[in-house]
Design an enzyme around this catalytic site. Sequence first.
Site, short mmCIF file in Angstrom:
data_model
loop_
_atom_site.label_atom_id
_atom_site.label_comp_id
_atom_site.label_asym_id
_atom_site.label_seq_id
_atom_site.Cartn_x
_atom_site.Cartn_y
_atom_site.Cartn_z
N GLY A 1 0.76 6.08 2.76
CA GLY A 1 -0.12 7.10 3.32
C GLY A 1 0.66 8.38 3.53
N GLN B 1 2.41 16.62 6.94
CA GLN B 1 3.71 16.15 6.46
C GLN B 1 4.20 16.91 5.23
OE1 GLN B 1 2.43 11.78 6.52
NE2 GLN B 1 4.61 11.64 7.01
N CYS C 1 7.67 5.76 8.51
CA CYS C 1 7.02 7.05 8.32
C CYS C 1 7.86 7.88 7.35
CB CYS C 1 6.89 7.77 9.66
SG CYS C 1 6.14 9.40 9.53
N LEU C 2 7.20 8.50 6.37
CA LEU C 2 7.94 9.27 5.37
C LEU C 2 8.62 10.49 5.97
CD1 LEU C 2 5.50 9.12 2.29
CD2 LEU C 2 7.45 7.65 2.83
N HIS D 1 -2.25 5.55 11.82
CA HIS D 1 -0.96 6.23 11.72
C HIS D 1 -1.16 7.67 11.21
CE1 HIS D 1 3.50 6.32 10.67
NE2 HIS D 1 3.03 7.36 10.02
N GLU D 2 -1.98 7.80 10.16
CA GLU D 2 -2.18 9.13 9.56
C GLU D 2 -3.01 10.03 10.46
OE1 GLU D 2 -0.25 9.72 7.21
OE2 GLU D 2 0.22 7.64 6.71
N HIS E 1 -0.90 11.81 12.82
CA HIS E 1 -0.25 13.00 12.25
C HIS E 1 -1.15 14.24 12.38
CE1 HIS E 1 3.53 11.65 10.63
NE2 HIS E 1 2.98 10.65 9.95
ZN ZN Z 1 3.95 9.03 9.18
#
Ligand code: ZN
Length: 188
Positions: A47, A52, A92-93, A134-135, A138
């Site tokens: 995701g 991000q 998380c990226l 999670h997204e 963000h």
């Molecule tokens: Zn993340």
Amino acid sequence: MYENLNIIFYPDPRLKRVSKKVTTFDDNLGALAKRMFELMREAKGVGLAAPQVGQNIRLYIVNHSGNPEDDRVYVNPELFDADGEESAEEGCLSLPGLHADIVRAKTVKIRAQDVTGKIFEQNESGYLPRIWQHELDHLNGTMLTDRMGPTAKVEHRKLLKDLEDQYAAAHPAKPIGKSSRKLPKNPK
Ligand code: ZN
């Protein structure tokens, strides 16, 4: 126009902003989503949220299986009818190397728009709604660092410090400029 976009990392302040609702559904939105899928695949993620990549709009993309047919774009997503709770490890990226156990609702309904603005709904249980949650965090400026418990924070202190140092090195404080010229030439 989005070729130069890249994933940004903690503690970039753009990750802490509340993102704005999408009101224009044009080709740019599709191009942004396309670039985000490229970046997500390169980083082997499931995701990725627009903030991000430095775009503070309410859009995220998900692919939980790695199959291109499971690519989904969620614009202006809203979650409701949450049911049950489950703890599982998340990464998380924007926080490379960090993994923490996070409690999320197990079953969730999502209502969102696709890249053309069409409204759709999905009702899922397990892994997919975990990614949705999670997204969505963000889009509201919330990161895993805000969700993880005190033990995990201590455990990851060095990793977070390293990311903070890397950010500081890549974003040096601006030179003083004007005010420096006001200093006397021969200070005693
Ligand atoms: Zn993340």
